[in-house]
Design a protein around this motif. Structure first.
Motif, PDB file in Angstrom:
ATOM      1  N   PRO A  86       0.794  -1.236   0.000  1.00 10.89           N
ATOM      2  CA  PRO A  86       0.000   0.000   0.000  1.00 10.89           C
ATOM      3  C   PRO A  86       0.819   1.275   0.000  1.00 10.89           C
ATOM      4  N   GLU A  87       1.925   1.313   0.767  1.00 11.88           N
ATOM      5  CA  GLU A  87       2.700   2.555   0.856  1.00 11.88           C
ATOM      6  C   GLU A  87       3.314   2.926  -0.493  1.00 11.88           C
ATOM      7  N   ALA A  88       3.809   1.931  -1.242  1.00 13.69           N
ATOM      8  CA  ALA A  88       4.355   2.214  -2.573  1.00 13.69           C
ATOM      9  C   ALA A  88       3.266   2.710  -3.509  1.00 13.69           C
ATOM     10  N   VAL A 101       1.373   8.140   3.682  1.00 13.28           N
ATOM     11  CA  VAL A 101       2.474   7.223   4.003  1.00 13.28           C
ATOM     12  C   VAL A 101       3.144   7.692   5.292  1.00 13.28           C
ATOM     13  N   PRO A 102       3.326   6.808   6.277  1.00  7.35           N
ATOM     14  CA  PRO A 102       4.023   7.203   7.507  1.00  7.35           C
ATOM     15  C   PRO A 102       5.387   7.799   7.206  1.00  7.35           C
ATOM     16  N   PRO A 103       5.811   8.816   7.965  1.00  6.35           N
ATOM     17  CA  PRO A 103       7.068   9.514   7.661  1.00  6.35           C
ATOM     18  C   PRO A 103       8.277   8.601   7.513  1.00  6.35           C
ATOM     19  N   ALA A 104       8.398   7.582   8.356  1.00  9.35           N
ATOM     20  CA  ALA A 104       9.579   6.704   8.262  1.00  9.35           C
ATOM     21  C   ALA A 104       9.601   5.962   6.928  1.00  9.35           C
ATOM     22  N   LEU A 105       8.444   5.460   6.494  1.00 12.52           N
ATOM     23  CA  LEU A 105       8.378   4.742   5.220  1.00 12.52           C
ATOM     24  C   LEU A 105       8.521   5.701   4.049  1.00 12.52           C
ATOM     25  N   ARG A 106       8.001   6.894   4.223  1.00 11.64           N
ATOM     26  CA  ARG A 106       8.177   7.927   3.201  1.00 11.64           C
ATOM     27  C   ARG A 106       9.670   8.211   3.015  1.00 11.64           C
ATOM     28  N   PHE A 132      10.767  16.478  -4.126  1.00 11.79           N
ATOM     29  CA  PHE A 132      10.586  15.059  -4.432  1.00 11.79           C
ATOM     30  C   PHE A 132       9.111  14.703  -4.467  1.00 11.79           C
ATOM     31  N   TRP A 133       8.376  15.049  -3.421  1.00 12.67           N
ATOM     32  CA  TRP A 133       6.977  14.641  -3.346  1.00 12.67           C
ATOM     33  C   TRP A 133       6.087  15.448  -4.278  1.00 12.67           C
ATOM     34  N   SER A 134       6.520  16.649  -4.614  1.00  9.88           N
ATOM     35  CA  SER A 134       5.784  17.404  -5.633  1.00  9.88           C
ATOM     36  C   SER A 134       5.864  16.697  -6.981  1.00  9.88           C
ATOM     37  N   PHE A 135       7.068  16.189  -7.298  1.00  9.98           N
ATOM     38  CA  PHE A 135       7.218  15.432  -8.543  1.00  9.98           C
ATOM     39  C   PHE A 135       6.353  14.181  -8.531  1.00  9.98           C
TER      40      PHE A 135
END
Length: 397
Positions: free
Chosen positions: A238-240, A251-256, A272-275
């Motif tokens: 799910p996180e991916a 996504v939890p910060p550590a997994l992010r 990064f997350w904007s992309f």
């Protein structure tokens, strides 16, 4: 009216995907959206009434799920692999008491080489052994994706098989699709322009402890960011999916942090997350996937079905072989391919392009032979084939 075919899985898309949460959606997709391409190909190649049995379609528990069905069609993908739980699936096929049409059955070795060890491990896996026994007993037809899978099948007593690669290779309706892609690749290699391309991405949590795969993915992502292409995720939990599906905030910060460290650790969080929010993709429909691939100039990566989605749309999809599954399929189907070492040695995507191996005429000839073989075997079973498959098979005459 002819007897229906009962297909295991989706028709190549998830109806109303919003009714599922992400874990539920991944369960529908068999944990990998690449299965959509495989399943869509099966529906496009066989003709006649079709019924789809699965989590998003007719429930497995429906007593009428197989009513009147002559055959159960099983798009088998990567089913002969270690660690899978096929209990419910094998139970259903046993209870079905129908002959099976098994398409693209594959066996997976964790890496290129070590095949004898993998065969022995597969034979010792009770889940694989049981599923193989059901197929050996019930199958009226089995196609496999390559020579390694054929060897594994023989070990389980599945001897009458056709080596036909993945059915998704037959989705492109143009009998000269290979020649057209070769022309496009030559034009890209001869152009100073950086092509708009897509990355069929590895699952970040699966490669985080594999330095060579991680280095490869990081290089490809850097090229992708520089050009603004599409990051296409198929699996990885799910996180991916959230990360590639424009819901990265969940996504939890550590997994992010793990995801970013695998792909571009030096980038700032915002950039990064904007992309990813703009260019990340996770598809729930094969037709929509193919439509967006037609807008790109190139697809590249280690994931087979992401590249097949591009090829289906006429866009060159370049496979980077990294294990027996992708290596076997690239060789069997004469796909555009490049070695991992060549990618790592290139300083830019432009420098990499001339290293791609592809013979468009060989690809077209292989597709025609494959279509003709599939047509002949289906006719022998009394199963209709589509006009799409007929056109492709005509090239083998």
């Amino acid at each position: 009216m002819s007897e229906p075919l009962a297909f295991m899985g989706t028709p190549g898309y998830v109806r109303d995907p919003a009714r599922f949460d992400v874990p539920g959606l991944l369960a529908v997709l068999g944990a990998n959206s690449g299965n959509l391409m495989f399943q869509y190909a099966a529906t496009r190649l066989l003709a006649g009434p079709q019924r789809h049995v699965g989590r998003s379609e007719v429930p497995y528990t429906d007593p009428n799920a197989l009513a009147g069905a002559k055959y159960v069609v099983v798009p088998a993908a990567n089913h002969l692999r270690l660690g899978a739980d096929w209990t419910g699936f094998s139970n259903f096929l046993e209870r079905a008491r129908r002959p099976l049409i098994v398409l693209g059955l594959g066996a997976q070795s964790p890496k290129l080489g070590g095949e004898r060890e993998t065969v022995e491990a597969l034979k010792a896996d009770p889940q694989v052994a049981r599923l193989a026994a059901v197929i050996a007993e019930r199958a009226a037809f089995v196609s496999v994706r390559g020579a390694f899978s054929q060897t594994v099948c023989a070990e389980f007593g599945i001897d009458d098989v056709e080596v036909l690669g993945c059915p998704s290779a037959l989705l492109n309706p143009d009998p000269r699709a290979g020649r057209a892609m070769q022309t496009k690749l030559a034009a890209l290699a001869g152009s100073p322009e950086i092509p708009l391309f897509g990355l069929t991405a590895a699952a970040p949590f699966e490669i985080q402890r594999e330095p060579h795969k991680r280095a490869l993915e990081k290089k490809l992502f850097e090229w992708l960011r520089a050009r603004g292409g599409l990051y296409i995720q198929q699996s990885g939990g799910p996180e991916a999916v959230y990360a590639a599906g424009r819901s990265w905030e969940t996504v939890p910060p550590a997994l992010r942090g793990t995801i970013k460290s695998v792909l571009q650790p030096e980038a700032g969080d915002d950039e990064f997350w904007s992309f990813m929010a703009r260019r990340g993709r996770f598809y729930t429909s094969a037709p929509e996937w193919m439509k967006e691939m037609a807008e790109l100039k190139l697809m590249i990566g280690t994931r087979l079905h992401g590249n097949m989605a591009a090829i289906a749309a006429g866009t060159p999809g370049v496979v980077i072989a990294h294990d027996s599954r992708t290596g076997e399929l690239a060789d069997t189907m004469h796909l555009p391919a490049i070695d991992m070492e060549a990618v790592m040695a290139a300083s830019s995507i432009g420098e990499m392009l001339p290293q791609i191996r592809f013979d468009g005429a060989a690809f077209d000839a292989w597709r025609a032979r494959t279509a003709a073989t599939l047509r002949a075997r289906m006719r022998a079973l009394g199963v209709g084939v589509s006009a799409h498959l007929e056109r492709l098979a005509a090239g083998a005459a």
